[in-house]
Scaffold this motif. Structure first.
Motif, PDB file in Angstrom:
ATOM      1  N   THR A   1     -17.810   2.704-109.073  1.00  0.00           N
ATOM      2  CA  THR A   1     -17.536   3.754-110.059  1.00  0.00           C
ATOM      3  C   THR A   1     -17.058   3.108-111.365  1.00  0.00           C
ATOM      4  O   THR A   1     -16.285   2.145-111.334  1.00  0.00           O
ATOM      5  N   ALA A   2     -17.524   3.677-112.483  1.00  0.00           N
ATOM      6  CA  ALA A   2     -17.149   3.119-113.790  1.00  0.00           C
ATOM      7  C   ALA A   2     -15.674   3.367-114.057  1.00  0.00           C
ATOM      8  O   ALA A   2     -15.091   4.351-113.577  1.00  0.00           O
ATOM      9  N   LYS A   3     -15.090   2.480-114.858  1.00  0.00           N
ATOM     10  CA  LYS A   3     -13.653   2.575-115.176  1.00  0.00           C
ATOM     11  C   LYS A   3     -13.313   3.940-115.776  1.00  0.00           C
ATOM     12  O   LYS A   3     -12.325   4.577-115.392  1.00  0.00           O
ATOM     13  N   GLU A   4     -14.145   4.376-116.745  1.00  0.00           N
ATOM     14  CA  GLU A   4     -13.874   5.639-117.447  1.00  0.00           C
ATOM     15  C   GLU A   4     -13.829   6.809-116.462  1.00  0.00           C
ATOM     16  O   GLU A   4     -13.004   7.714-116.589  1.00  0.00           O
ATOM     17  N   VAL A   5     -14.724   6.778-115.477  1.00  0.00           N
ATOM     18  CA  VAL A   5     -14.795   7.876-114.498  1.00  0.00           C
ATOM     19  C   VAL A   5     -13.521   7.896-113.644  1.00  0.00           C
ATOM     20  O   VAL A   5     -12.935   8.956-113.397  1.00  0.00           O
ATOM     21  N   ILE A   6     -13.089   6.718-113.229  1.00  0.00           N
ATOM     22  CA  ILE A   6     -11.868   6.642-112.399  1.00  0.00           C
ATOM     23  C   ILE A   6     -10.673   7.151-113.195  1.00  0.00           C
ATOM     24  O   ILE A   6      -9.881   7.977-112.724  1.00  0.00           O
ATOM     25  N   VAL A   7     -10.574   6.651-114.432  1.00  0.00           N
ATOM     26  CA  VAL A   7      -9.445   7.040-115.276  1.00  0.00           C
ATOM     27  C   VAL A   7      -9.463   8.551-115.520  1.00  0.00           C
ATOM     28  O   VAL A   7      -8.429   9.216-115.420  1.00  0.00           O
ATOM     29  N   GLN A   8     -10.651   9.088-115.802  1.00  0.00           N
ATOM     30  CA  GLN A   8     -10.762  10.525-116.067  1.00  0.00           C
ATOM     31  C   GLN A   8     -10.362  11.362-114.857  1.00  0.00           C
ATOM     32  O   GLN A   8      -9.798  12.450-114.999  1.00  0.00           O
ATOM     33  N   SER A   9     -10.628  10.852-113.664  1.00  0.00           N
ATOM     34  CA  SER A   9     -10.246  11.599-112.457  1.00  0.00           C
ATOM     35  C   SER A   9      -8.723  11.722-112.375  1.00  0.00           C
ATOM     36  O   SER A   9      -8.189  12.744-111.955  1.00  0.00           O
ATOM     37  N   PHE A  10      -8.018  10.690-112.813  1.00  0.00           N
ATOM     38  CA  PHE A  10      -6.551  10.751-112.845  1.00  0.00           C
ATOM     39  C   PHE A  10      -6.063  11.689-113.939  1.00  0.00           C
ATOM     40  O   PHE A  10      -5.111  12.444-113.744  1.00  0.00           O
ATOM     41  N   VAL A  11      -6.740  11.638-115.103  1.00  0.00           N
ATOM     42  CA  VAL A  11      -6.347  12.511-116.219  1.00  0.00           C
ATOM     43  C   VAL A  11      -6.522  13.971-115.805  1.00  0.00           C
ATOM     44  O   VAL A  11      -5.665  14.818-116.090  1.00  0.00           O
ATOM     45  N   ALA A  12      -7.634  14.249-115.098  1.00  0.00           N
ATOM     46  CA  ALA A  12      -7.896  15.627-114.669  1.00  0.00           C
ATOM     47  C   ALA A  12      -6.797  16.123-113.731  1.00  0.00           C
ATOM     48  O   ALA A  12      -6.418  17.293-113.747  1.00  0.00           O
ATOM     49  N   LYS A  13      -6.271  15.212-112.950  1.00  0.00           N
ATOM     50  CA  LYS A  13      -5.261  15.595-111.959  1.00  0.00           C
ATOM     51  C   LYS A  13      -3.843  15.660-112.535  1.00  0.00           C
ATOM     52  O   LYS A  13      -3.078  16.565-112.222  1.00  0.00           O
ATOM     53  N   TYR A  14      -3.502  14.668-113.382  1.00  0.00           N
ATOM     54  CA  TYR A  14      -2.106  14.555-113.845  1.00  0.00           C
ATOM     55  C   TYR A  14      -1.910  14.849-115.334  1.00  0.00           C
ATOM     56  O   TYR A  14      -0.782  14.874-115.812  1.00  0.00           O
ATOM     57  N   GLY A  15      -2.974  15.010-116.053  1.00  0.00           N
ATOM     58  CA  GLY A  15      -2.851  15.246-117.501  1.00  0.00           C
ATOM     59  C   GLY A  15      -2.902  13.928-118.267  1.00  0.00           C
ATOM     60  O   GLY A  15      -2.899  12.837-117.682  1.00  0.00           O
ATOM     61  N   GLU A  16      -2.866  14.077-119.599  1.00  0.00           N
ATOM     62  CA  GLU A  16      -3.046  12.909-120.478  1.00  0.00           C
ATOM     63  C   GLU A  16      -1.902  11.904-120.375  1.00  0.00           C
ATOM     64  O   GLU A  16      -2.047  10.731-120.705  1.00  0.00           O
TER      65      GLU A  16
END
Lengths: 666, 168
Positions: B81-96
């Motif tokens: 999985t690309a870095k951006e996708v992994i990071v975005q999954s965390f942002v979606a869950k916990y916010g910015e």
């Protein structure tokens, strides 16, 4: 005793009001007796605050848990040195400690200048007393340190275990000394602005105070880094935490001032800029205090969230309005004969250095407050952490290192092409050799090689300065090398002390480059007898040893360290449980050498399975940060030594003692 | 200072500043060509256990946030999985706030640009001030030359030579 403390603080407040009024009134009406009375009241403020500090220490050492502060930050089993450190371990005590340092410095300044700077001193006294008043107002009306509980607990809550470390007994006092000593140049700057005595007298008088502030801020930041390295257990020493940022920002502006003030002294330039830097440095010390106490920005260093933020913010805004207002009022008189003989001169290099240092302070400030801005503007909470600061401040730091090398090799006034060629040769060769040497030793990373080459460049520039100076003395005065070197430094301690400070900075950069770009990390769970490899080390986990006393229970892992099959050390990383707070902490096991640090943390231990989780870091060249810090401190001490002219002036100065009748005659 | 000499000096100093800037910009780690690895993703995220550190640096080995986060990151990196996708999954869950540094879009861009903008503006101001001051000095020097005589010139040359030797 605590009642005496409360009374002393109330009296100190009244005396500070009196000292301020008498000093200003005396100066305005030219009545020396009133000025003297204001000065004496300022001395008395120190006496009262000293009594309050002794009272709180007494309450801590006698475990008077009826006092809320004592109950919250100490316990009967807390070792004595940490019981004393509890004085600055909590909000109220640290404010009292801050006020105490301020009154100590005020007393020293007043005593130093009792026969000097007579026109400035009343306003210096008044400014220092206004600052003291703010803190005394807090201690008397907002957050009294001697507040009593309705009941007496049998035991105190204890000091935060993270603060129970020897570095923590030194780090906050050093920072406070740095913060508070910035008040003295600020007070003189305000006095100069009020009186219109804008010559270089106030600059000369406060140069050592500015250096003192810088000196303690440097020590405070280094000790803080060392504390974080040993206690927090994440293998690093600087995390760009908001409170760390608050401590480094005044250091940047104070560094800029120490350079630009030389231009004012030598060429009578940058008068306004130096005033701005002094005001900014003081304002940033108050801003730092605001950050730790307001709860506006979350930080591992913050005191418990309190309602002190608005008071600090008001004080900060008033300070800026008054000081910048005075500066604006005096602008026409501060116009100096600004002339640069050449754009290729040391003056111009110092301007660039100021540009980068203030840029670093601004970038750090911006990153620190940006989460608050984001919340205001977008209503979204964000984090500005180490990756941001590393990317923004990293290149600026490298640029600053580059300018550190440029400064010494460019002549004052004007650098000719010939002198540039001659002066740049050794530093450039040193830079290339340094980079190549590290590359050959395996430090192969683009950024690291750039930084290490620059370190060589700066070291070469400094070396050539010492070399040429020593050679010149040998040729003219026929001194032997050590004699020539010693006298070179003692004849011009400020210049060569400054170079020694730069050597310290170079070593710090070497340590940062090595530990940032070549760090090795391993984390693994092991059973007794199992091993792990980290870099050139083999670590064998041998088992756990338990120990306990009234205060703390300790689990220590026994880890044998081998290199090339030969055991070289045994390390004992610990997991501690402080009983009062029931809080586990890590005690790092460190094996430090000039080449690298082996840093072992015991993360967890599962008794039934005997499985210990170890976190291992190999931090190359990291020790050079602390060695560089020591050299930086020694260099600062050298710069504070009196020059031959000062020594002579001191020896010849008549001691003038004013009698009571003389004072009365005024 | 002659006008041509002065221009040449200005050109040199501007070249120096430009070179310094270029060096700084090239040194920026954001221009580094990096490959995705778990550490890099962990460094992009702030631990939510109040330690104030990144997920990678969090020293709480039993941390309720960092430990599972590291596991998730390792699994996703392992799956390509690309870095951006992994990071975005965390942002979606916990916010910015879970990001360790501001994004480079919208208002957050101001976080990145402002320090460099301020530095550039500061650099221009410093350059302009330096030029103005050196021009003032050049004009002053020209006036001094007008009132000079051979003897004064000889002394001036000697002083300049000695100062150059002394200060260099």
């Amino acid at each position: 005793m605590t009642h005496l403390g409360t009374l002393a603080l109330a009296l100190a407040f009244v005396l500070a009001v009196y000292a301020t009024c008498m000093s200003v009134w005396g100066a305005a009406s030219r009545r020396e007796m009133w000025i003297a009375s204001g000065t004496n009241a300022a001395y008395a403020v120190f006496g009262c605050v000293l009594i309050a500090v002794v009272a709180l220490l007494h309450a801590l050492l006698t475990h008077d848990f009826n006092v809320e502060y004592v109950s919250s930050y100490s316990s009967s089993t807390l070792p004595v040195q940490y019981t004393v450190a509890a004085l600055w371990g909590g909000q109220k005590g640290s404010l009292l400690f801050w006020t105490f340092i301020l009154t100590v410095f005020s007393t020293i300044v007043l005593a130093q200048n009792r026969h000097k700077n007579r026109e400035l001193m009343p306003y210096v006294t008044a400014t220092l007393m206004v600052i003291a008043l703010f803190f005394l107002g807090m201690l008397n009306f907002i957050t009294p340190p001697f507040e009593r509980l309705a009941f007496t607990p049998k035991e105190g809550s204890d000091l935060n275990p993270l603060l129970q470390n020897y570095w923590m007994t030194l780090h906050p006092p050093s920072l406070y000394l740095g913060y508070v000593s910035a008040s003295v140049p600020f007070a003189f700057a305000i006095a100069a602005l009020i009186t219109g005595k804008l010559g270089d007298v106030w600059i000369r008088t406060t140069r050592r105070w500015a250096l003192t502030s810088w000196f303690f801020l440097s020590i405070g930041n280094l000790l803080g880094g060392r504390w974080a390295y040993e206690v927090l257990g994440w293998g690093g020493y600087w995390a760009w935490d908001p409170v760390e940022n608050a401590a480094i920002m005044p250091w940047f502006t104070a560094s800029a001032f120490l350079h630009s003030v030389m231009i004012q002294e030598k060429k009578n330039m940058l008068k306004v800029w130096n005033m701005v830097l002094v005001i900014l440095t003081f304002a940033l010390t108050i801003f730092g205090t605001f950050l730790t106490r307001s709860g506006v920005i979350s930080s591992v260093h913050s005191f418990t969230q309190s309602g002190l933020g608005p008071y600090f913010m008001t004080f900060l805004i008033l300070t800026l309005i008054v000081s910048l207002g005075l500066l604006f009022y005096r602008l026409p008189e501060l116009k100096s004969e600004n002339e640069l003989d050449s754009l290729l001169s040391r003056e111009a290099a110092f301007l660039l250095n100021n540009w980068v240092l203030v840029g670093l302070a601004f970038a750090t400030f911006w990153g620190t407050v940006f989460p608050v801005l984001s919340e205001w503007v977008r209503g979204v909470k964000i984090t500005v952490g180490p990756p941001f600061f590393n990317k923004v401040n990293g290149p600026l730091g490298v640029l600053l290192l580059f300018l550190t090398g440029i400064g010494p090799v460019i002549a004052w006034r004007r650098a000719s092409a010939k002198s540039l060629r001659r002066n740049f040769t050794i530093p450039l060769i040193a830079g290339v050799l340094f980079g190549a040497l590290f590359f050959l030793f395996g430090y192969r990373n683009y950024y690291a090689v750039v930084i290490l080459s620059l370190c060589g460049f700066v070291a070469g520039a400094i070396f050539s300065e010492f070399f040429r100076g020593t050679r010149a003395r040998q040729a003219i005065l026929h001194e032997n090398s050590p004699q020539a070197l010693g006298r070179l430094v003692s004849k011009n301690p400020r210049r060569y002390g400054g170079y020694i400070v730069h050597v310290g900075v170079v070593l710090i950069f070497i340590g940062i480059a090595g530990s940032t770009f070549f760090k090795i990390e391993k984390q693994i769970s092991l059973k007794p007898g199992e091993t792990l490899e980290a870099g050139r080390y083999t670590l064998k986990y041998e088992g756990i040893k338990n120990s306990e006393d009234d205060h703390v229970s300790v689990q220590a892992a026994v880890v044998a360290v081998s290199v090339g099959g030969r055991q070289i050390d045994t390390l004992h990383p610990e997991k501690r449980l402080y009983k009062r707070q029931n809080q586990p902490t890590t005690e790092v096991a460190l094996r430090q050498t000039l080449r690298e640090d082996l840093y072992v943390v015991l993360g967890s231990y599962d008794a039934p399975s005997q499985l210990a989780t170890l976190q291992v870091f190999v931090n190359p060249l990291l020790s050079w940060i602390w060695i560089g810090g020591i050299i930086l401190v020694l260099g600062t001490c050298v710069t504070m030594m009196p020059s031959p002219a000062e020594r002579q002036a001191f020896a010849q100065a008549p001691v003038k003692v004013r009698t009571g009748s003389e004072v009365g005659a005024d | 200072m002659q006008k041509s000499e002065y221009r040449s000096a200005c050109a040199r100093i501007l070249l120096f500043i430009a070179g310094t800037f270029l060096f700084t910009i090239l040194s920026l780690p954001i221009f580094a060509n990096a490959t995705v690895n778990p550490t890099e993703v962990e460094e992009s995220l702030t631990c939510q256990c109040s330690c104030g550190l990144t997920v990678h640096s969090c020293n709480h080995l039993q941390c309720s946030f960092a430990v599972p986060a590291k596991q998730t990151i390792a699994e996703q990196v392992g799956q390509g999985t690309a870095k951006e996708v992994i990071v975005q999954s965390f942002v979606a869950k916990y916010g910015e706030k879970v990001l360790s540094a501001p994004t480079t879009v919208g208002f957050n861009l101001a976080a990145w640009i402002t320090p460099f903008l301020a530095l550039i503006v500061g650099g221009i101001v410093v350059s302009l001030i330096s030029l103005r001051w050196s021009r003032q000095r050049a004009q002053q020097g020209a006036k001094e030359k007008q009132v000079s005589d051979p003897q004064t010139n000889a002394y001036r040359d000697r002083l300049k030579k000695e100062l150059d030797t002394f200060e260099s």
